[in-house]
Design a protein around this motif. Structure first.
Motif, short mmCIF file in Angstrom:
data_model
loop_
_atom_site.label_atom_id
_atom_site.label_comp_id
_atom_site.label_asym_id
_atom_site.label_seq_id
_atom_site.Cartn_x
_atom_site.Cartn_y
_atom_site.Cartn_z
N ALA A 10 0.86 -1.18 0.00
CA ALA A 10 0.00 0.00 0.00
C ALA A 10 0.90 1.22 0.00
N GLY A 11 0.47 2.25 -0.68
CA GLY A 11 1.28 3.47 -0.76
C GLY A 11 2.21 3.44 -1.96
N ALA A 12 2.34 2.30 -2.63
CA ALA A 12 3.16 2.21 -3.83
C ALA A 12 2.50 2.96 -4.97
N SER A 13 1.23 3.22 -4.81
CA SER A 13 0.49 3.99 -5.81
C SER A 13 -0.43 4.95 -5.08
N SER A 14 -1.08 5.80 -5.81
CA SER A 14 -2.00 6.74 -5.18
C SER A 14 -3.28 6.06 -4.71
N SER A 15 -3.49 4.79 -5.09
CA SER A 15 -4.72 4.11 -4.69
C SER A 15 -4.68 3.73 -3.21
N ALA A 46 -2.58 5.80 -11.74
CA ALA A 46 -3.21 5.95 -13.05
C ALA A 46 -2.93 7.35 -13.57
N PRO A 47 -2.74 7.49 -14.87
CA PRO A 47 -2.48 8.82 -15.44
C PRO A 47 -3.64 9.78 -15.17
N ALA A 48 -3.33 11.03 -15.04
CA ALA A 48 -4.35 12.05 -14.78
C ALA A 48 -5.38 12.12 -15.90
N GLN A 49 -4.99 11.76 -17.11
CA GLN A 49 -5.88 11.83 -18.27
C GLN A 49 -6.71 10.56 -18.47
N THR A 50 -6.85 9.73 -17.45
CA THR A 50 -7.62 8.50 -17.56
C THR A 50 -9.09 8.81 -17.80
N THR A 56 -9.90 2.48 -11.86
CA THR A 56 -8.60 1.88 -11.54
C THR A 56 -8.43 1.76 -10.02
N PRO A 57 -9.21 0.89 -9.36
CA PRO A 57 -9.13 0.79 -7.90
C PRO A 57 -7.77 0.30 -7.38
N ILE A 58 -7.02 -0.41 -8.21
CA ILE A 58 -5.67 -0.82 -7.79
C ILE A 58 -4.61 -0.14 -8.65
N ALA A 59 -4.96 1.01 -9.19
CA ALA A 59 -4.06 1.79 -10.03
C ALA A 59 -3.66 0.97 -11.25
#
Length: 78
Positions: A10-15, A46-50, A56-59
């Motif tokens: 957890a914390g490896a991504s913004s999710s 996930a990119p801002a332009q998604t 993308t619950p798990i990025a």
């Protein structure tokens, strides 16, 4: 058996969600005979332009694995 599992913390991504990837599982358990190895597992935001329709619950999750036999297929579970 641990060679067939990989965890992105957890914390490896913004999710903020951690994931565990399992290769060659049967009913959620690793067979002792498995020679599949997860060599890397990575979570990225996930990119801002998604597009809004794309959830993308798990990025974004990517992984690399080596299989027992070159060219064979394998089943992976999150």
């Amino acid at each position: 058996m641990a060679q067939a599992m990989g965890t992105a913390p957890a914390g490896a991504s913004s999710s903020g969600t951690s994931v565990t990837l399992i290769a060659d599982s049967q009913n959620g358990k690793l067979p002792s005979s498995s020679n599949t190895r997860i060599t890397s597992l990575e979570q990225k935001a996930a990119p801002a332009q998604t597009p809004k329709a794309l959830e993308t619950p798990i990025a974004l999750t990517s992984f690399k694995a080596t299989l027992e036999t070159a060219g064979s297929t394998e089943t992976f579970s999150l």
